[in-house]
Design a protein around this motif. Structure first.
Motif, PDB file in Angstrom:
ATOM      1  N   LEU A  79      46.552  36.272  39.379  1.00 12.22           N
ATOM      2  CA  LEU A  79      46.439  37.142  40.546  1.00 12.22           C
ATOM      3  C   LEU A  79      45.645  38.395  40.234  1.00 12.22           C
ATOM      4  CD1 LEU A  79      50.016  36.606  41.950  1.00 12.22           C
ATOM      5  CD2 LEU A  79      47.893  36.171  43.193  1.00 12.22           C
ATOM      6  N   LYS A  80      44.944  38.863  41.256  1.00 11.21           N
ATOM      7  CA  LYS A  80      44.069  40.029  41.158  1.00 11.21           C
ATOM      8  C   LYS A  80      44.527  41.073  42.175  1.00 11.21           C
ATOM      9  CE  LYS A  80      40.229  36.787  40.486  1.00 11.21           C
ATOM     10  NZ  LYS A  80      38.913  36.350  41.016  1.00 11.21           N
ATOM     11  N   PRO A  81      44.194  42.330  41.964  1.00  9.61           N
ATOM     12  CA  PRO A  81      44.562  43.354  42.961  1.00  9.61           C
ATOM     13  C   PRO A  81      44.055  43.022  44.366  1.00  9.61           C
ATOM     14  CG  PRO A  81      43.884  44.402  40.931  1.00  9.61           C
ATOM     15  CD  PRO A  81      43.620  42.930  40.756  1.00  9.61           C
ATOM     16  N   GLU A  82      42.911  42.381  44.470  1.00 12.66           N
ATOM     17  CA  GLU A  82      42.379  42.033  45.792  1.00 12.66           C
ATOM     18  C   GLU A  82      43.159  40.913  46.481  1.00 12.66           C
ATOM     19  OE1 GLU A  82      40.695  42.273  42.905  1.00 12.66           O
ATOM     20  OE2 GLU A  82      39.095  40.748  42.783  1.00 12.66           O
ATOM     21  N   ASP A  83      44.114  40.320  45.788  1.00 10.18           N
ATOM     22  CA  ASP A  83      45.004  39.355  46.424  1.00 10.18           C
ATOM     23  C   ASP A  83      46.157  40.042  47.159  1.00 10.18           C
ATOM     24  OD1 ASP A  83      44.589  37.306  43.523  1.00 10.18           O
ATOM     25  OD2 ASP A  83      43.670  36.989  45.494  1.00 10.18           O
ATOM     26  N   THR A  84      46.273  41.337  47.022  1.00  9.35           N
ATOM     27  CA  THR A  84      47.327  42.074  47.712  1.00  9.35           C
ATOM     28  C   THR A  84      47.169  41.933  49.217  1.00  9.35           C
ATOM     29  OG1 THR A  84      47.585  43.678  45.920  1.00  9.35           O
ATOM     30  CG2 THR A  84      48.282  44.371  48.123  1.00  9.35           C
ATOM     31  N   ALA A  85      48.229  41.467  49.861  1.00 10.11           N
ATOM     32  CA  ALA A  85      48.180  41.202  51.307  1.00 10.11           C
ATOM     33  C   ALA A  85      49.560  40.736  51.753  1.00 10.11           C
ATOM     34  CB  ALA A  85      47.148  40.133  51.633  1.00 10.11           C
ATOM     35  N   VAL A  86      49.719  40.607  53.057  1.00 17.36           N
ATOM     36  CA  VAL A  86      50.865  39.892  53.613  1.00 17.36           C
ATOM     37  C   VAL A  86      50.444  38.428  53.752  1.00 17.36           C
ATOM     38  CG1 VAL A  86      52.464  39.631  55.532  1.00 17.36           C
ATOM     39  CG2 VAL A  86      51.696  41.913  54.838  1.00 17.36           C
ATOM     40  N   SER A 133      58.978  33.101  51.813  1.00 20.61           N
ATOM     41  CA  SER A 133      59.690  33.856  50.788  1.00 20.61           C
ATOM     42  C   SER A 133      58.895  33.764  49.494  1.00 20.61           C
ATOM     43  CB  SER A 133      61.108  33.314  50.578  1.00 20.61           C
ATOM     44  OG  SER A 133      61.071  31.972  50.147  1.00 20.61           O
ATOM     45  N   GLY A 134      59.275  34.593  48.536  1.00 15.27           N
ATOM     46  CA  GLY A 134      58.656  34.519  47.224  1.00 15.27           C
ATOM     47  C   GLY A 134      57.652  35.607  46.920  1.00 15.27           C
ATOM     48  N   GLY A 135      57.366  36.448  47.902  1.00 11.49           N
ATOM     49  CA  GLY A 135      56.451  37.544  47.636  1.00 11.49           C
ATOM     50  C   GLY A 135      57.081  38.596  46.744  1.00 11.49           C
ATOM     51  N   GLY A 136      56.258  39.556  46.330  1.00 13.73           N
ATOM     52  CA  GLY A 136      56.778  40.627  45.486  1.00 13.73           C
ATOM     53  C   GLY A 136      55.663  41.363  44.802  1.00 13.73           C
ATOM     54  N   LEU A 137      56.044  42.139  43.802  1.00 15.18           N
ATOM     55  CA  LEU A 137      55.108  42.940  43.018  1.00 15.18           C
ATOM     56  C   LEU A 137      54.862  42.240  41.686  1.00 15.18           C
ATOM     57  CD1 LEU A 137      53.534  45.590  42.479  1.00 15.18           C
ATOM     58  CD2 LEU A 137      55.696  46.541  41.618  1.00 15.18           C
ATOM     59  N   VAL A 138      53.602  42.082  41.346  1.00 12.49           N
ATOM     60  CA  VAL A 138      53.239  41.407  40.100  1.00 12.49           C
ATOM     61  C   VAL A 138      52.032  42.113  39.504  1.00 12.49           C
ATOM     62  CG1 VAL A 138      51.756  39.729  41.265  1.00 12.49           C
ATOM     63  CG2 VAL A 138      52.804  39.133  39.078  1.00 12.49           C
ATOM     64  N   GLN A 139      51.911  42.053  38.193  1.00  8.53           N
ATOM     65  CA  GLN A 139      50.757  42.657  37.534  1.00  8.53           C
ATOM     66  C   GLN A 139      49.548  41.735  37.604  1.00  8.53           C
ATOM     67  OE1 GLN A 139      52.126  43.598  33.554  1.00  8.53           O
ATOM     68  NE2 GLN A 139      52.761  45.653  34.195  1.00  8.53           N
ATOM     69  N   THR A 140      48.390  42.331  37.452  1.00  8.17           N
ATOM     70  CA  THR A 140      47.152  41.550  37.397  1.00  8.17           C
ATOM     71  C   THR A 140      47.277  40.457  36.333  1.00  8.17           C
ATOM     72  OG1 THR A 140      45.787  43.396  38.142  1.00  8.17           O
ATOM     73  CG2 THR A 140      44.687  41.646  36.915  1.00  8.17           C
ATOM     74  N   VAL A 157      52.767  40.422  49.234  1.00  9.32           N
ATOM     75  CA  VAL A 157      52.373  40.234  47.836  1.00  9.32           C
ATOM     76  C   VAL A 157      51.563  41.445  47.417  1.00  9.32           C
ATOM     77  CG1 VAL A 157      50.952  38.887  46.250  1.00  9.32           C
ATOM     78  CG2 VAL A 157      52.397  37.716  47.938  1.00  9.32           C
ATOM     79  N   THR A 158      51.996  42.091  46.354  1.00 11.57           N
ATOM     80  CA  THR A 158      51.295  43.249  45.826  1.00 11.57           C
ATOM     81  C   THR A 158      50.969  42.993  44.368  1.00 11.57           C
ATOM     82  OG1 THR A 158      52.481  44.710  47.347  1.00 11.57           O
ATOM     83  CG2 THR A 158      51.358  45.740  45.478  1.00 11.57           C
ATOM     84  N   VAL A 159      49.689  43.115  44.034  1.00 10.17           N
ATOM     85  CA  VAL A 159      49.236  42.905  42.665  1.00 10.17           C
ATOM     86  C   VAL A 159      48.755  44.245  42.119  1.00 10.17           C
ATOM     87  CG1 VAL A 159      47.730  41.586  41.143  1.00 10.17           C
ATOM     88  CG2 VAL A 159      48.519  40.579  43.296  1.00 10.17           C
ATOM     89  N   SER A 160      49.418  44.722  41.092  1.00 10.86           N
ATOM     90  CA  SER A 160      49.075  46.022  40.525  1.00 10.86           C
ATOM     91  C   SER A 160      48.013  45.860  39.441  1.00 10.86           C
ATOM     92  CB  SER A 160      50.315  46.686  39.934  1.00 10.86           C
ATOM     93  OG  SER A 160      50.825  45.919  38.870  1.00 10.86           O
TER      94      SER A 160
END
Length: 126
Positions: free
Chosen positions: A86-93, A7-14, A122-125
């Motif tokens: 966090l960086k956009p390239e960290d976006t992943a499951v 748990s704890g994933g979500g959308l976060v900004q760079t 986890v999605t990093v915008s």
């Protein structure tokens, strides 16, 4: 049987932070290694970090060094991954996994792990 729930994933900004949790049940004793992994569609699952349930020793692969911190709670049933800057390239499951094969060491190699959670996105915008 060991069961794991992330748990704890979500959308976060760079530049932001997230704290992932891995709640575990079914351990028989302390001789397990718990690892964190991530996967992007079309790519192989990547190991990030691992921790010994026995003595709390940790291991970080290059992708996690300096920004991610793995920890385990006192009851040893929840493992955390604190992710900073966090960086956009960290976006992943992101997945957690456990293995009783502690003799293989802490390097999080997916093939060493027997029990897996279903993952958290986890999605990093940018």
């Amino acid at each position: 049987e060991v069961q794991l729930v992330e748990s704890g994933g979500g959308l976060v900004q760079t530049g932001g932070s997230l704290r992932l949790s891995c709640a575990a049940t079914g351990f028989t004793g302390d001789d397990y290694t718990i690892g964190w992994f991530r996967q992007v569609p079309g790519k192989e699952r990547e190991g990030l970090s691992a921790i010994s349930r026995n003595n709390g020793s940790t291991y970080y692969r290059d992708a996690a060094k300096g920004r991610f911190t793995i920890s385990i709670d006192n009851a040893k049933n929840t493992v955390f991954l604190q992710m900073n800057r966090l960086k956009p390239e960290d976006t992943a499951v992101y997945f957690c996994a456990a293995t009783p094969l502690i003799r293989l060491g802490l390097n999080p190699i997916p093939g060493y792990y027997e029990y897996w959670g279903r993952g958290t996105q986890v999605t990093v915008s940018s």
